[in-house]
Design an enzyme around this catalytic site. Structure first.
Site, mmCIF file in Angstrom:
data_model
loop_
_atom_site.group_PDB
_atom_site.id
_atom_site.type_symbol
_atom_site.label_atom_id
_atom_site.label_comp_id
_atom_site.label_asym_id
_atom_site.label_seq_id
_atom_site.Cartn_x
_atom_site.Cartn_y
_atom_site.Cartn_z
ATOM 1 N N LYS A 267 0.840 -1.189 0.000
ATOM 2 C CA LYS A 267 0.000 0.000 0.000
ATOM 3 C C LYS A 267 0.877 1.242 0.000
ATOM 4 O O LYS A 267 1.982 1.217 0.522
ATOM 5 C CB LYS A 267 -0.856 0.038 1.275
ATOM 6 C CG LYS A 267 -1.993 -0.954 1.328
ATOM 7 C CD LYS A 267 -2.803 -0.758 2.607
ATOM 8 C CE LYS A 267 -3.905 -1.795 2.743
ATOM 9 N NZ LYS A 267 -4.960 -1.684 1.726
ATOM 10 N N ARG A 341 -9.967 -11.762 2.187
ATOM 11 C CA ARG A 341 -10.790 -12.861 1.652
ATOM 12 C C ARG A 341 -10.017 -14.180 1.673
ATOM 13 O O ARG A 341 -10.610 -15.244 1.758
ATOM 14 C CB ARG A 341 -11.272 -12.498 0.241
ATOM 15 C CG ARG A 341 -10.168 -12.276 -0.762
ATOM 16 C CD ARG A 341 -10.616 -11.468 -1.978
ATOM 17 N NE ARG A 341 -10.829 -10.053 -1.649
ATOM 18 C CZ ARG A 341 -11.265 -9.149 -2.517
ATOM 19 N NH1 ARG A 341 -11.537 -9.503 -3.767
ATOM 20 N NH2 ARG A 341 -11.440 -7.899 -2.149
#
Ligand code: BES
Ligand code: ZN
Ligand code: ZN
Length: 492
Positions: A267, A341
């Site tokens: 990020k 996920r």
């Protein structure tokens, strides 16, 4: 120390009081308790610039009693949440005074007295949270030590019970907030594993699966995400069992990324400033189990939290890697930042194996949830419309806002992989939050399931009426309401 909250059915002469004031259609004001003030006093408050708007406060003296007026907005629009906001606004204003004690009159005519006490007390409790463990010189604590709620003698017992419920709810929320606000390096998976074990008791069993157990069970998603981290992962499994035969069996699953750097799909600096809150889903699940034995619902409740950092260490999982989840499905990892996920794949498959009646997961899953719904509305997806309705009702009771997104079948193609069963990202810029939900659905084995994406709602840098800046503790009260409704007593 937060103030003590008590019921007082036999008011001693009061010296400091809090009273609600409605705003009338014609711009005038009216007292929220019959006979509380004379019209002249309210006219004066209005002339002094007090409009009775929700959250607005105004200090006056009524026959020697210092009285804090708190606006409630229009009477016909008032509901339980208005009462929560009333409690929160009252607390904030009181906290800025030197008052050691005060008496709050719950507004009449919105809810039955005991329910009104619960709502107001919950607002007070939620607003009273502080996180100043890391200030070498904490700001002065508010002077307020004791807050008493008026309840007529014949309602005092019921009001006391509902007040206790409000205390339990805020305690669970505060536990979650504390975990979320904790700096990331101080809440590694093993630390959270210890915190989980500390919640074990007569009705709560806690199993912390460590790395060898995870290898044995085949939790390839959690282990894959963990590879870039210096700290081994854990999967926490809480189980609450009621004294009698459970009416239903529920499983709650929470994403527990103690810090999300993005991994090798790193990020940008701005994007990771708040990523200690990427375990807010797990913290929600922890919060439930701090109070379940005292709430004592007649349902069995499981809580599962896959916990790891997502880091770009030397052995980090890489774009192009394939991992095998607990249920045998293979996942091609194309972006290591879509890690939630991947760990939830194992945790949901684990939950499904327990054979529960329903599975609810909560996760700070996608930045797209904030784009779609902002910071005040939770995104919810489910394969079971009735479950969606019940969760929506539980959220309304809690004053939390949800909005459904569709598990659009035609988008399932977006997560088909050429090399594995699934890939962990869809098409760039297309329905990111729905894609997250569709991916998770692959791991629940067709069981009734609901997914809450709390990425937008879990953190509020500026604070909100019910939450100081930082972790909001969202979803805890919604899930507690859902559990209480599931036990058939249908208590709100
Ligand atoms: N933890 C983030 C989601 C997130 C972003 C939560 C901002 C709170 C605030 C999650 O792991 C993530 O990075 N998701 C990616 C998915 C994408 C790569 C498909 C995202 O949302 O950008
Ligand atoms: Zn991520
Ligand atoms: Zn994440």
């Amino acid at each position: 120390m937060p103030p003590r909250l008590l019921i007082d059915p036999a008011p001693a002469p009061r010296r400091r009081a809090v009273r609600g004031v409605f705003r009338d259609g014609d711009g005038g004001l009216s007292a929220a308790n019959p006979g509380a003030f004379d019209a002249a006093l309210l006219r004066e408050a209005r002339a002094d610039g007090f409009f009775g708007k929700i959250g607005e406060t105004h200090l006056v003296s009524v026959q020697g009693v210092k009285t804090l007026l708190v606006g409630l907005g229009a009477r016909k629009e008032a509901d339980g949440h208005t009462l929560r906001l009333f409690g929160a606004a009252a607390y904030r204003r009181i906290a800025a005074t030197t008052w050691p004690e005060v008496r709050i009159s719950p507004p009449d005519g919105v809810l039955p007295t005991a329910e009104a006490v619960r709502a107001v007390a919950e607002g007070v409790g939620l607003a009273a949270y502080r996180h100043d463990a890391f200030k070498s010189k904490p700001a002065d604590a508010p002077a307020i030590r004791e807050i008493r709620f008026d309840a007529p003698p014949r309602e005092a017992k019921a009001a006391g019970e509902r007040l206790a419920l409000a205390r339990l709810f805020t305690e669970a929320v505060d536990f979650a907030r504390d975990l979320i606000n904790e700096p990331p390096s101080r809440k590694t998976p093993s630390v959270l594993g210890r915190r989980a074990r500390a919640l074990a008791g007569p009705r709560v069993r806690v199993t912390v699966h460590e790395k060898p157990a995870l290898l044995k069970m085949g939790a390839g998603g959690l282990l894959g995400v963990n590879r870039g981290s210096a700290h081994p992962p854990v999967m926490v499994h809480f189980r609450y069992a009621p004294a009698g035969r459970p009416r239903r069996r529920l499983a709650f699953v929470g994403k527990g990324i103690t810090f999300d750097s993005g991994g090798l799909s790193l990020k940008p600096a701005d994007g990771m400033m708040t990523m200690k809150y990427d375990m807010a889903g797990a913290a929600t699940v922890f919060g439930l189990f701090t109070v379940l034995p005292r709430l004592a619902p007649d349902v069995e409740v499981h809580g599962i939290a896959p916990i790891t950092e997502n880091m770009p260490g030397p052995d980090a999982y890489k774009p192009g890697d394939v991992v095998t989840a607990l249920n045998g499905k293979t996942i091609e990892v194309l972006n290591t930042d879509a890690e939630g996920r991947v760990v939830l794949a194992d945790a949901l498959a684990y939950a499904a194996r327990l054979g529960p009646d329903e599975i609810l997961d909560v996760a700070t899953l996608t930045g797209a949830a904030t784009v779609a719904l902002g910071k005040n509305v939770l995104a919810v997806m489910s394969n079971t419309p009735a479950l969606m309705d019940r969760l929506g009702a539980a959220a309304r009771d809690a004053g939390e806002k949800t909005w459904p997104l569709p598990l659009e079948p035609s988008y399932r193609d977006h997560i088909k992989s050429k090399v594995a069963d699934l890939k962990n990202i869809g098409n760039p810029g297309e329905a990111g939050t729905i894609i997250g939900g569709l991916f998770l659905e692959e791991f629940v084995d067709g069981r009734p399931w609901l997914h809450v994406d709390m990425a937008g709602v879990g953190w509020n840098a500026n604070g909100s009426p019910l939450s100081p800046p930082g972790a909001t503790g969202a979803v805890v009260r919604t899930f507690l309401n859902h559990i209480l409704r599931a036990d058939g007593r249908n208590r709100p």
